[in-house]
Design an enzyme around this catalytic site. Structure first.
Site, PDB file in Angstrom:
ATOM      1  N   THR A 232     -25.615 -10.096 -27.811  1.00 21.42           N
ATOM      2  CA  THR A 232     -24.703  -8.983 -28.084  1.00 21.42           C
ATOM      3  C   THR A 232     -25.170  -8.318 -29.388  1.00 21.42           C
ATOM      4  OG1 THR A 232     -23.098 -10.032 -29.551  1.00 21.42           O
ATOM      5  CG2 THR A 232     -22.860 -10.495 -27.207  1.00 21.42           C
ATOM      6  N   GLU A 233     -24.577  -7.168 -29.711  1.00 24.47           N
ATOM      7  CA  GLU A 233     -24.961  -6.488 -30.955  1.00 24.47           C
ATOM      8  C   GLU A 233     -24.641  -7.365 -32.175  1.00 24.47           C
ATOM      9  OE1 GLU A 233     -23.931  -4.520 -27.777  1.00 24.47           O
ATOM     10  OE2 GLU A 233     -22.244  -4.171 -29.109  1.00 24.47           O
ATOM     11  N   PHE A 234     -23.444  -7.941 -32.186  1.00 28.37           N
ATOM     12  CA  PHE A 234     -23.054  -8.769 -33.332  1.00 28.37           C
ATOM     13  C   PHE A 234     -23.920 -10.019 -33.427  1.00 28.37           C
ATOM     14  CE2 PHE A 234     -19.082  -7.522 -35.613  1.00 28.37           C
ATOM     15  CZ  PHE A 234     -18.999  -6.239 -35.095  1.00 28.37           C
TER      16      PHE A 234
ATOM     17  N   ASP B 183     -12.770 -10.664 -33.242  1.00 30.57           N
ATOM     18  CA  ASP B 183     -12.332 -10.686 -34.640  1.00 30.57           C
ATOM     19  C   ASP B 183     -11.636 -12.022 -34.937  1.00 30.57           C
ATOM     20  OD1 ASP B 183     -11.124 -10.215 -37.113  1.00 30.57           O
ATOM     21  OD2 ASP B 183     -10.779  -8.099 -36.649  1.00 30.57           O
TER      22      ASP B 183
ATOM     23  N   ASP C  60     -19.662 -16.442 -34.253  1.00 33.93           N
ATOM     24  CA  ASP C  60     -20.349 -16.895 -35.470  1.00 33.93           C
ATOM     25  C   ASP C  60     -19.365 -17.672 -36.345  1.00 33.93           C
ATOM     26  OD1 ASP C  60     -18.970 -14.290 -35.731  1.00 33.93           O
ATOM     27  OD2 ASP C  60     -19.347 -14.656 -37.858  1.00 33.93           O
TER      28      ASP C  60
HETATM   29  C1  LIG Z   1     -16.487  -7.900 -33.518  1.00 32.86           C
HETATM   30  S1  LIG Z   1     -16.697  -6.754 -32.240  1.00 32.86           S
HETATM   31  C2  LIG Z   1     -17.799  -7.582 -31.113  1.00 32.86           C
HETATM   32  C3  LIG Z   1     -18.437  -6.641 -30.146  1.00 32.86           C
HETATM   33  C4  LIG Z   1     -19.364  -7.280 -29.132  1.00 32.86           C
HETATM   34  N1  LIG Z   1     -18.627  -8.206 -28.267  1.00 32.86           N
HETATM   35  C5  LIG Z   1     -20.505  -7.985 -29.813  1.00 32.86           C
HETATM   36  O1  LIG Z   1     -20.525  -9.228 -29.766  1.00 32.86           O
HETATM   37  O2  LIG Z   1     -21.364  -7.318 -30.370  1.00 32.86           O
HETATM   38  C6  LIG Z   1     -15.154  -6.856 -31.390  1.00 32.86           C
HETATM   39  C7  LIG Z   1     -14.954  -5.716 -30.416  1.00 32.86           C
HETATM   40  O3  LIG Z   1     -13.745  -5.940 -29.719  1.00 32.86           O
HETATM   41  C8  LIG Z   1     -13.024  -4.725 -29.627  1.00 32.86           C
HETATM   42  N2  LIG Z   1     -11.621  -5.122 -29.534  1.00 32.86           N
HETATM   43  C9  LIG Z   1     -10.848  -5.622 -30.515  1.00 32.86           C
HETATM   44  N3  LIG Z   1      -9.624  -5.927 -30.071  1.00 32.86           N
HETATM   45  C10 LIG Z   1      -9.627  -5.620 -28.735  1.00 32.86           C
HETATM   46  C11 LIG Z   1      -8.665  -5.696 -27.715  1.00 32.86           C
HETATM   47  N4  LIG Z   1      -7.448  -6.155 -27.977  1.00 32.86           N
HETATM   48  N5  LIG Z   1      -8.993  -5.292 -26.470  1.00 32.86           N
HETATM   49  C12 LIG Z   1     -10.237  -4.810 -26.216  1.00 32.86           C
HETATM   50  N6  LIG Z   1     -11.204  -4.716 -27.148  1.00 32.86           N
HETATM   51  C13 LIG Z   1     -10.910  -5.115 -28.388  1.00 32.86           C
HETATM   52  C14 LIG Z   1     -13.385  -3.967 -30.896  1.00 32.86           C
HETATM   53  O4  LIG Z   1     -13.217  -2.583 -30.755  1.00 32.86           O
HETATM   54  C15 LIG Z   1     -14.840  -4.378 -31.094  1.00 32.86           C
HETATM   55  O5  LIG Z   1     -15.742  -3.473 -30.485  1.00 32.86           O
END
Ligand SMILES: C[S@@+](CC[C@H](N)C(=O)[O-])C[C@H]1O[C@@H](n2cnc3c(N)ncnc32)[C@H](O)[C@@H]1O
Length: 232
Positions: free
Chosen positions: A209-211, A136, A170
């Protein structure tokens, strides 16, 4: 699950009981060989993850593994590497485990925990690399980002010298900010970076990755990529 068991189970995840629980919370139990949620058990493996995996293969950690496509792709491609994937969301963990079981993966473990807590359950120099894919960007609240100085303080402890942090995003500003931050770090060095991963020499071995799939296919967005090595 009986109310009594549910009552005890929530305490793995929340400080206080809630009125409603995500149905996937209890379903994490369906995959004990792929999902670990008990902090005491995790902490007991600190410095001993080789024993958990039953081999001496290198261990990589991923923070924010989503629904597991990257972790699973890496484990299929590199069976002699162990992958600990950390994720917060119940359903994404469940999906990751379901997909792993379908292909009988032996070298992956999904952990329900905050990535920031890694020093509590990973020992000194225990890991060979860390992946952070599409975290994020916290627009407007950048101080909440995962890739900041404290992450490198964690890597000071847990990452072997010569090990790397691999970062895909991204978000162009996040990419630039991490490049800037890395200039301040005495014991880390950017050894590769590109603002167009999919048109770079690294694209051939890249696991989506999915994203990443979403940003590529739906938005035709360039993907930024950095490798930062721990040099001392
Ligand atoms: C934007 S998604 C990206 C998921 C995956 N890495 C992808 O590229 O498709 C960010 C992921 O990080 C997880 N996440 C966010 N903060 C986190 C933290 N502090 N520790 C572990 N996971 C976290 C969220 O639940 C989410 O599934």
């Amino acid at each position: 699950m009986s109310d009594q068991i549910k009552k005890e189970y929530w305490s793995h995840f929340f400080k206080r009981p809630k009125k409603n629980y995500n149905p996937y919370m209890e379903r994490l139990k369906e995959y004990p060989e792929y999902i670990m949620y008990d902090k005491e058990i995790m902490d007991s493996y600190k410095g001993k993850w080789k024993e958990y995996f039953g081999n001496n293969n290198p261990i990589y950690v991923e923070i924010g593994s989503g629904s597991g496509n990257f972790a699973i792709g890496m484990c299929e491609k590199y069976p002699k590497v162990n992958h600990i994937a950390i994720e917060l969301r119940f359903k994404r963990l469940h999906t990751s485990a379901r997909k792993s079981k379908k292909i009988d993966l032996k070298n992956v473990l999904f952990i329900k925990r905050f990535g920031e807590e890694i020093p509590e359950f990973v020992g000194e120099n225990e890991i060979s690399g860390m992946y952070i894919n599409f975290p994020d960007p916290w627009e407007g609240n950048e101080r909440n980002r995962i890739i900041q100085l404290p992450l490198f303080e964690t890597l000071d402890k847990v990452l072997k010298i010569g090990g790397k942090l691999f970062f895909k995003t991204d978000h162009d500003a996040y990419y630039e900010d991490v490049l800037e931050l890395s200039k301040e770090l005495k014991n880390y060095k950017v050894v590769y970076n590109t603002c167009d991963l999919h048109n770079s020499e690294k694209s051939e071995n890249n696991i989506l990755t999915e994203f990443e799939e979403l940003f590529l296919n739906k938005f035709q967005k360039n993907i930024n990529y950095i490798e930062i090595e721990k040099i001392k």
